[in-house]
Design an enzyme around this catalytic site. Structure first.
Site: not given
Ligand SMILES: C[S@@+](CC[C@H](N)C(=O)[O-])C[C@H]1O[C@@H](n2cnc3c(N)ncnc32)[C@H](O)[C@@H]1O
Length: 262
Positions: A47, A69, A183
């Site tokens: 990803d 994505k 998100m």
């Molecule tokens: C498509 S979702 C995937 C979530 C992922 N599968 C998880 O368990 O963390 C992507 C979202 O995860 C959050 N996210 C991922 N990495 C992050 C980080 N290092 N700091 C803050 N938010 C994060 C944000 O809200 C981002 O828009």
């Protein structure tokens, strides 16, 4: 990879797909199984949010296949990503599907696991540290405490891609439990308005946690009523986690001793 006293790492045979979580960013939050998978895989289908420092742990000759994505930008269709996983596995490759955080938390991991099952491809799931829980813990915000809550809601702020109505914010607000929102940025004004319609007061404590465990990390505390203005002034953008509820207020009690991530 083997560690003294640990159970042996599983074999990663040709033709299997491993769906693994890469955690929120910093490679030190990878699981040992994810590290083993990175060191073994032939193909790594990853990803956009998987940190380059994590991808740097791959075998030198492993192939990186971006399948990110990202909201608002052209990105591969889920069907095409499934097809890449299936065709690579059928070609006898050891395929690592690496996702940010945990593969089964807002990560379409279930879609991919289902497609692999239908295609008769064996797969393994390796859980990861999900961003919502990592970002909150690192900011000193407990997901639960005995004083404040015995439940916590994990929710996604983006509109569902399938055109369904998505999250019922008014109903979530009425639960009276803290919300950890993934998100949150694209629909922020609509979400804030609906939560207030559901009864959350303008002075409800909130925190926006941007890019946790990376050099772009920002932690901003605010209140629901002033969140949009404060976020704009602070220049907070994606990826971010929004935490809403009394658990945010507890952070202040820890700040004099809490060691930051950096
Ligand atoms: C498509 S979702 C995937 C979530 C992922 N599968 C998880 O368990 O963390 C992507 C979202 O995860 C959050 N996210 C991922 N990495 C992050 C980080 N290092 N700091 C803050 N938010 C994060 C944000 O809200 C981002 O828009």
């Amino acid at each position: 990879m083997s560690l003294p006293g640990f159970p042996p790492m599983p074999d990663f045979p040709a033709g299997e797909v491993w769906l693994a979580g890469a955690g929120p960013g910093d490679p030190r939050l990878l699981t040992l199984l994810a590290l083993h998978a990175l060191a073994t895989a032939d193909d790594i289908v990853h990803d956009a949010l998987v940190d380059p420092r994590v991808l740097g742990l791959k075998r030198a000759d492993a192939e990186l296949i971006p399948a990110g994505k990202r909201g608002g930008r052209p990105s591969p269709r889920q069907r095409d990503i499934n097809e890449i996983l299936i065709s690579r596995a059928r070609a006898g490759r050891r395929v690592l599907r690496l996702k940010g955080g945990d593969p089964f938390v807002f990560g379409r991991g279930w879609d991919e696991a289902s497609a692999l099952t239908e295609a008769g491809i064996r797969f393994r799931v390796i859980p990861g540290v999900t961003a919502g829980l990592a970002a909150t813990a690192l900011a000193g915000i407990p997901a639960t405490t005995r004083e404040t809550n015995h439940a916590v809601v994990l929710a996604a702020g983006h509109r569902a891609e399938d055109g369904s109505s998505g999250t019922d914010w008014v109903a979530l607000a009425k639960l009276g439990q803290p919300i950890i929102l993934y998100m949150p940025m694209t629909q922020l004004p609509e979400i804030v308005e609906a939560l207030q319609q559901g009864g959350l007061r303008g002075d409800t404590p909130v925190a926006l946690l941007q890019s946790a465990t990376t050099e772009n990390e920002q932690i901003m505390e605010s209140m629901l009523g002033t969140l949009i203005d404060d976020a704009r002034k602070a220049g907070i953008g994606s990826p971010a986690i929004l935490v809403i509820g009394a658990i945010v207020g507890l952070r202040r009690r820890l700040l004099s001793s809490l060691i930051g991530w950096q």
